[in-house]
Design a protein around this motif. Structure first.
Motif, PDB file in Angstrom:
ATOM      1  N   GLY A   1       0.800  -1.217   0.000  1.00  0.00           N
ATOM      2  CA  GLY A   1       0.000   0.000   0.000  1.00  0.00           C
ATOM      3  C   GLY A   1       0.833   1.267   0.000  1.00  0.00           C
ATOM      4  O   GLY A   1       0.516   2.233   0.679  1.00  0.00           O
ATOM      5  N   VAL A   2       1.914   1.282  -0.785  1.00  0.00           N
ATOM      6  CA  VAL A   2       2.775   2.465  -0.796  1.00  0.00           C
ATOM      7  C   VAL A   2       2.174   3.600  -1.607  1.00  0.00           C
ATOM      8  O   VAL A   2       2.488   4.760  -1.385  1.00  0.00           O
ATOM      9  CB  VAL A   2       4.194   2.135  -1.312  1.00  0.00           C
ATOM     10  CG1 VAL A   2       4.930   1.334  -0.286  1.00  0.00           C
ATOM     11  CG2 VAL A   2       4.153   1.370  -2.603  1.00  0.00           C
ATOM     12  N   PHE A   3       1.311   3.295  -2.590  1.00  0.00           N
ATOM     13  CA  PHE A   3       0.658   4.346  -3.374  1.00  0.00           C
ATOM     14  C   PHE A   3      -0.833   4.305  -3.109  1.00  0.00           C
ATOM     15  O   PHE A   3      -1.439   3.252  -3.141  1.00  0.00           O
ATOM     16  CB  PHE A   3       0.838   4.102  -4.877  1.00  0.00           C
ATOM     17  CG  PHE A   3       2.219   4.337  -5.370  1.00  0.00           C
ATOM     18  CD1 PHE A   3       2.837   3.402  -6.169  1.00  0.00           C
ATOM     19  CD2 PHE A   3       2.905   5.504  -5.057  1.00  0.00           C
ATOM     20  CE1 PHE A   3       4.108   3.621  -6.643  1.00  0.00           C
ATOM     21  CE2 PHE A   3       4.175   5.725  -5.525  1.00  0.00           C
ATOM     22  CZ  PHE A   3       4.778   4.775  -6.319  1.00  0.00           C
ATOM     23  N   THR A   4      -1.437   5.478  -2.933  1.00  0.00           N
ATOM     24  CA  THR A   4      -2.887   5.472  -2.734  1.00  0.00           C
ATOM     25  C   THR A   4      -3.629   5.564  -4.053  1.00  0.00           C
ATOM     26  O   THR A   4      -4.793   5.197  -4.140  1.00  0.00           O
ATOM     27  CB  THR A   4      -3.312   6.651  -1.844  1.00  0.00           C
ATOM     28  OG1 THR A   4      -2.594   7.799  -2.264  1.00  0.00           O
ATOM     29  CG2 THR A   4      -3.045   6.351  -0.395  1.00  0.00           C
ATOM     30  N   GLN A   5      -2.965   6.081  -5.114  1.00  0.00           N
ATOM     31  CA  GLN A   5      -3.682   6.276  -6.365  1.00  0.00           C
ATOM     32  C   GLN A   5      -3.977   4.953  -7.045  1.00  0.00           C
ATOM     33  O   GLN A   5      -5.021   4.774  -7.656  1.00  0.00           O
ATOM     34  CB  GLN A   5      -2.876   7.133  -7.362  1.00  0.00           C
ATOM     35  CG  GLN A   5      -2.370   8.437  -6.825  1.00  0.00           C
ATOM     36  CD  GLN A   5      -0.936   8.305  -6.334  1.00  0.00           C
ATOM     37  OE1 GLN A   5      -0.646   7.442  -5.517  1.00  0.00           O
ATOM     38  NE2 GLN A   5      -0.070   9.149  -6.831  1.00  0.00           N
ATOM     39  N   ALA A   6      -3.057   3.999  -6.935  1.00  0.00           N
ATOM     40  CA  ALA A   6      -3.257   2.729  -7.619  1.00  0.00           C
ATOM     41  C   ALA A   6      -4.166   1.835  -6.782  1.00  0.00           C
ATOM     42  O   ALA A   6      -4.332   2.045  -5.590  1.00  0.00           O
ATOM     43  CB  ALA A   6      -1.917   2.048  -7.838  1.00  0.00           C
ATOM     44  N   ASP A   7      -4.741   0.826  -7.407  1.00  0.00           N
ATOM     45  CA  ASP A   7      -5.608  -0.100  -6.671  1.00  0.00           C
ATOM     46  C   ASP A   7      -4.799  -0.928  -5.696  1.00  0.00           C
ATOM     47  O   ASP A   7      -5.272  -1.255  -4.613  1.00  0.00           O
ATOM     48  CB  ASP A   7      -6.349  -1.010  -7.663  1.00  0.00           C
ATOM     49  CG  ASP A   7      -7.346  -0.235  -8.491  1.00  0.00           C
ATOM     50  OD1 ASP A   7      -7.533  -0.561  -9.672  1.00  0.00           O
ATOM     51  OD2 ASP A   7      -7.927   0.719  -7.955  1.00  0.00           O
ATOM     52  N   GLY A   8      -3.586  -1.287  -6.082  1.00  0.00           N
ATOM     53  CA  GLY A   8      -2.726  -2.056  -5.177  1.00  0.00           C
ATOM     54  C   GLY A   8      -1.279  -1.759  -5.486  1.00  0.00           C
ATOM     55  O   GLY A   8      -0.931  -1.540  -6.635  1.00  0.00           O
ATOM     56  N   SER A   9      -0.435  -1.723  -4.471  1.00  0.00           N
ATOM     57  CA  SER A   9       0.975  -1.448  -4.713  1.00  0.00           C
ATOM     58  C   SER A   9       1.803  -2.082  -3.622  1.00  0.00           C
ATOM     59  O   SER A   9       1.319  -2.331  -2.518  1.00  0.00           O
ATOM     60  CB  SER A   9       1.222   0.048  -4.746  1.00  0.00           C
ATOM     61  OG  SER A   9       0.759   0.629  -3.558  1.00  0.00           O
ATOM     62  N   ALA A  10       3.076  -2.355  -3.941  1.00  0.00           N
ATOM     63  CA  ALA A  10       3.978  -2.930  -2.939  1.00  0.00           C
ATOM     64  C   ALA A  10       5.404  -2.601  -3.325  1.00  0.00           C
ATOM     65  O   ALA A  10       5.734  -2.472  -4.505  1.00  0.00           O
ATOM     66  CB  ALA A  10       3.797  -4.441  -2.861  1.00  0.00           C
ATOM     67  N   TYR A  11       6.241  -2.486  -2.304  1.00  0.00           N
ATOM     68  CA  TYR A  11       7.663  -2.246  -2.498  1.00  0.00           C
ATOM     69  C   TYR A  11       8.402  -3.376  -1.814  1.00  0.00           C
ATOM     70  O   TYR A  11       8.109  -3.706  -0.660  1.00  0.00           O
ATOM     71  CB  TYR A  11       8.032  -0.896  -1.869  1.00  0.00           C
ATOM     72  CG  TYR A  11       9.505  -0.636  -1.806  1.00  0.00           C
ATOM     73  CD1 TYR A  11      10.188  -0.718  -0.607  1.00  0.00           C
ATOM     74  CD2 TYR A  11      10.215  -0.312  -2.959  1.00  0.00           C
ATOM     75  CE1 TYR A  11      11.555  -0.486  -0.543  1.00  0.00           C
ATOM     76  CE2 TYR A  11      11.569  -0.081  -2.904  1.00  0.00           C
ATOM     77  CZ  TYR A  11      12.234  -0.163  -1.700  1.00  0.00           C
ATOM     78  OH  TYR A  11      13.576   0.067  -1.648  1.00  0.00           O
ATOM     79  N   LEU A  12       9.329  -3.991  -2.497  1.00  0.00           N
ATOM     80  CA  LEU A  12      10.004  -5.147  -1.920  1.00  0.00           C
ATOM     81  C   LEU A  12      11.501  -5.069  -2.152  1.00  0.00           C
ATOM     82  O   LEU A  12      11.946  -4.705  -3.235  1.00  0.00           O
ATOM     83  CB  LEU A  12       9.440  -6.433  -2.557  1.00  0.00           C
ATOM     84  CG  LEU A  12       9.830  -7.752  -1.901  1.00  0.00           C
ATOM     85  CD1 LEU A  12       8.628  -8.636  -1.786  1.00  0.00           C
ATOM     86  CD2 LEU A  12      10.892  -8.457  -2.694  1.00  0.00           C
ATOM     87  N   GLU A  13      12.258  -5.386  -1.127  1.00  0.00           N
ATOM     88  CA  GLU A  13      13.718  -5.424  -1.227  1.00  0.00           C
ATOM     89  C   GLU A  13      14.183  -6.812  -0.861  1.00  0.00           C
ATOM     90  O   GLU A  13      13.808  -7.335   0.177  1.00  0.00           O
ATOM     91  CB  GLU A  13      14.331  -4.467  -0.199  1.00  0.00           C
ATOM     92  CG  GLU A  13      14.366  -3.029  -0.577  1.00  0.00           C
ATOM     93  CD  GLU A  13      15.015  -2.201   0.520  1.00  0.00           C
ATOM     94  OE1 GLU A  13      15.907  -2.722   1.225  1.00  0.00           O
ATOM     95  OE2 GLU A  13      14.614  -1.048   0.682  1.00  0.00           O
ATOM     96  N   GLN A  14      15.003  -7.398  -1.722  1.00  0.00           N
ATOM     97  CA  GLN A  14      15.582  -8.693  -1.394  1.00  0.00           C
ATOM     98  C   GLN A  14      17.080  -8.508  -1.511  1.00  0.00           C
ATOM     99  O   GLN A  14      17.616  -8.499  -2.621  1.00  0.00           O
ATOM    100  CB  GLN A  14      15.061  -9.748  -2.378  1.00  0.00           C
ATOM    101  CG  GLN A  14      14.891 -11.103  -1.755  1.00  0.00           C
ATOM    102  CD  GLN A  14      14.121 -12.066  -2.630  1.00  0.00           C
ATOM    103  OE1 GLN A  14      13.145 -11.696  -3.275  1.00  0.00           O
ATOM    104  NE2 GLN A  14      14.557 -13.296  -2.668  1.00  0.00           N
ATOM    105  N   GLY A  15      17.744  -8.326  -0.375  1.00  0.00           N
ATOM    106  CA  GLY A  15      19.164  -7.985  -0.422  1.00  0.00           C
ATOM    107  C   GLY A  15      19.300  -6.604  -0.998  1.00  0.00           C
ATOM    108  O   GLY A  15      18.713  -5.648  -0.507  1.00  0.00           O
ATOM    109  N   ASN A  16      20.049  -6.486  -2.093  1.00  0.00           N
ATOM    110  CA  ASN A  16      20.211  -5.185  -2.739  1.00  0.00           C
ATOM    111  C   ASN A  16      19.279  -4.984  -3.919  1.00  0.00           C
ATOM    112  O   ASN A  16      19.297  -3.915  -4.518  1.00  0.00           O
ATOM    113  CB  ASN A  16      21.660  -5.026  -3.236  1.00  0.00           C
ATOM    114  CG  ASN A  16      22.595  -4.743  -2.085  1.00  0.00           C
ATOM    115  OD1 ASN A  16      22.199  -4.119  -1.113  1.00  0.00           O
ATOM    116  ND2 ASN A  16      23.826  -5.218  -2.193  1.00  0.00           N
TER     117      ASN A  16
END
Lengths: 194, 245
Positions: free
Chosen positions: B30-45
Motif C-alpha cells: 500500500g505504498v501508493f494510494t492512487q493505484a488499486d494495489g501497490s507494494a515495495y520489496l527489497e531482497q538484499g540489494n
C-alpha cells in the motif's frame, strides 16, 4: 463483536461439509480456502450450513453482472441504439467507467418497433438500467430499460435546467415550461417528498 | 573466474551467506494510494516496486477481450539507474518483453481471472536497483501488490532463483553469482499446494542435478512465502487498527 480472524490467500478455512462458500473464497478438493487477505465472516443464513466469506475493509472493484441495476450516463445516441457509460452498480460507485449499449428494442417493453431513441434519451441523461448481457467479443454490456422503474431519472432541458417528470414519456422544464420526450423511470414511492 | 570463489571451502558465499540462506527480505504494501494495489520489496540489494490497476474495462485493443475471464497485462521495466552502468533502453528490449511475458504466465496461474470476465488487470513492476534475481523479486513484489488490490488469488506466488555450484545448490543468487557462470534456475511456486507456476532456466545443467535443484528452489520459495505472509498479516493488522475494528 468477537475479534474476527485474519486470513491470507491460500489459507484453509474449513471443510466443505461445515460451511457453504461465499465471496472471497474458493473450493478445492472438498475444502474451502481463502482467496483474499481480510477477515473471515461466518453468517448463519437460516439454512443448515453457515455461509463463510472473506471481507476486506475497502471494497474491491465491482463488475456489472447480469441482472444488476446500474446507473449510467448517456454519451451518444443513434437511431438504432444509445451508448452509455456505466457509473454505479447498485449503490456502489465504480472507480472506472464501463461502456454499455441500450438497443432500440430494449428501451420499452411495449411497441418496441415504434421507439425513437431521440424521444427516449438524450446525451447527458442519467439513466437507470438493467444488465441483460455481458455482450460478445466486439460489443459492450447490453442494458435494458424495458421496465417501469427503469429509464431516465435526471435530464436537463435544452434551456439547461433540470426537468421534472410529468408522465412515463414526458418531462417538463421548470423554466421554459416546454415538454420534452424521454422514457422516464417511475419514481419509487419512498423517494417522493411529501 | 580467477580469484572469485562462489562457494568457499567452509561453505560461505561471496556475501557471507551459506548455500541455502536467503537474502534479507523487507517489504511494504500500500505504498501508493492512487493505484488499486501497490507494494515495495527489497531482497538484499535488489529493489522492486509493483503496482496493480484493475480489474477495469479492457483498454487498447478491444479484440483481445476474453468472454469468460480477465486479461492480465504485465509490464516489466528497469530504471535507468538500476544497474552499474546507466541503462540506455529501459523499455521494449527483448529481455523486458520476455520478463513481462513470464510474469503474465505466472499470474494467470494464480489469479482467479474467471471471476472478472471481459475485463483487464494491469500489473506494472519496476526494478529500482538490480542485484540479481530480478524475476523472483518482481514476482514477490507483484504478489503483494495483487493482494493489496484485493484481487482474489488461489495462493501466494513466491519465486526464487537458485544456482548450482560444486554439486551444491545455492539459493537466492545475487548478480555476481548469476554472472559468474552458475547454472541458474528461476522457480515461481504456489507454496501451500506445492504447485509450480513457472520454471525458467537457460543454462546448461546435467539432468541428474535437476531434481536436487528444483527441491532446493521449492524450499527457498517456501521460506520466502513465510516472510511475505508476515508482511501481509502485519499490514492487515495495521489497517484494522486505523479503521478501528
Amino acid at each position: 463483536m468477537s475479534p474476527m480472524k485474519l486470513c491470507v490467500p491460500g489459507d484453509k478455512l474449513c471443510s466443505a461439509e461445515d460451511c457453504i462458500p461465499g465471496t472471497g473464497v474458493y473450493l478445492r478438493h472438498g475444502y474451502i480456502y481463502s482467496s483474499l487477505a481480510g477477515y473471515v465472516l461466518r453468517k448463519n443464513e437460516g439454512e443448515e450450513l453457515p455461509v463463510i466469506s472473506v471481507v476486506r475493509e475497502t471494497e474491491t472493484q465491482l463488475l456489472p453482472d447480469v441482472g444488476a441495476i446500474v446507473t449510467c450516463k448517456v454519451t451518444s445516441i443513434n437511431p438504432r441504439f444509445a451508448k452509455v457509460h456505466i457509473l454505479y452498480v447498485g449503490s456502489t460507485p465504480l472507480k472506472d467507467r464501463f461502456r454499455g449499449t441500450i438497443r432500440k428494442e430494449d428501451v420499452r417493453a411495449t411497441e418496441k418497433d415504434k421507439v425513437e431513441t431521440y424521444k427516449s434519451f438524450r446525451p447527458g441523461d442519467i439513466v437507470l438500467a438493467k444488465v441483460i448481457s455481458l455482450g460478445d467479443v466486439q460489443s459492450n454490456y447490453l442494458l435494458t430499460t424495458a421496465e417501469n422503474e427503469l429509464g431516465v431519472v435526471v435530464a436537463h432541458s435544452e434551456a439547461g435546467a433540470q426537468m421534472v417528470p410529468i408522465s412515463w414519456c414526458e418531462m417538463q422544464c421548470p423554466l421554459t415550461h416546454s415538454k420534452e420526450f424521454r422514457k422516464v423511470a417511475r419514481v419509487q414511492p419512498e423517494y417522493l417528498q411529501a | 573466474m580467477a580469484g572469485l570463489e562462489l562457494l568457499s571451502d567452509q561453505g560461505y558465499r561471496l556475501d557471507g551467506r551459506k548455500a541455502t540462506e536467503l537474502r534479507k527480505l523487507q517489504a511494504r504494501m500500500g505504498v501508493f494510494t492512487q493505484a488499486d494495489g501497490s507494494a515495495y520489496l527489497e531482497q538484499g540489494n535488489t529493489k522492486a516496486l509493483a503496482v496493480v490497476y484493475g480489474p477495469h474495462e479492457m483498454r487498447g485493443s478491444r479484440s483481445r477481450t476474453l468472454h469468460d475471464r480477465a486479461v492480465i497485462n504485465c509490464q516489466y521495466s528497469m530504471a535507468t539507474f538500476s544497474t552499474a552502468e546507466r541503462k540506455r533502453r529501459p523499455h521494449g528490449d527483448r529481455k523486458s518483453t520476455e520478463m513481462s511475458l513470464h510474469l503474465k504466465q505466472t499470474f494467470e496461474a494464480a489469479v482467479m481471472t474467471q471471476l472478472y470476465p471481459r475485463s483487464q488487470i494491469d500489473i506494472y513492476v519496476k526494478i529500482l536497483q538490480s542485484d540479481g534475481g530480478n524475476y523472483s523479486v518482481c514476482v514477490n513484489a507483484a504478489t503483494l501488490a495483487v493482494i493489496d488490490a484485493g484481487i482474489p488469488m488461489r495462493d501466494y506466488v513466491c519465486a526464487c532463483t537458485v544456482g548450482f555450484v560444486d554439486e551444491t545448490p545455492l539459493a537466492d543468487l545475487c548478480y555476481a553469482e548469476e554472472n559468474g557462470g552458475v547454472s541458474s534456475l528461476a522457480l515461481a511456486l504456489l507454496p501451500r499446494g506445492g504447485q509450480i507456476a513457472l520454471l525458467q532456466m537457460d543454462a546448461r545443467l546435467h539432468q541428474d542435478h535437476l531434481e536436487t535443484l528444483i527441491e532446493a528452489a521449492m524450499t527457498a520459495c517456501k521460506g520466502v512465502s513465510k516472510v511475505l505472509d508476515e508482511v501481509v498479516r502485519q499490514h492487515l493488522q495495521e489497517a484494522s487498527v486505523l479503521t478501528g475494528e
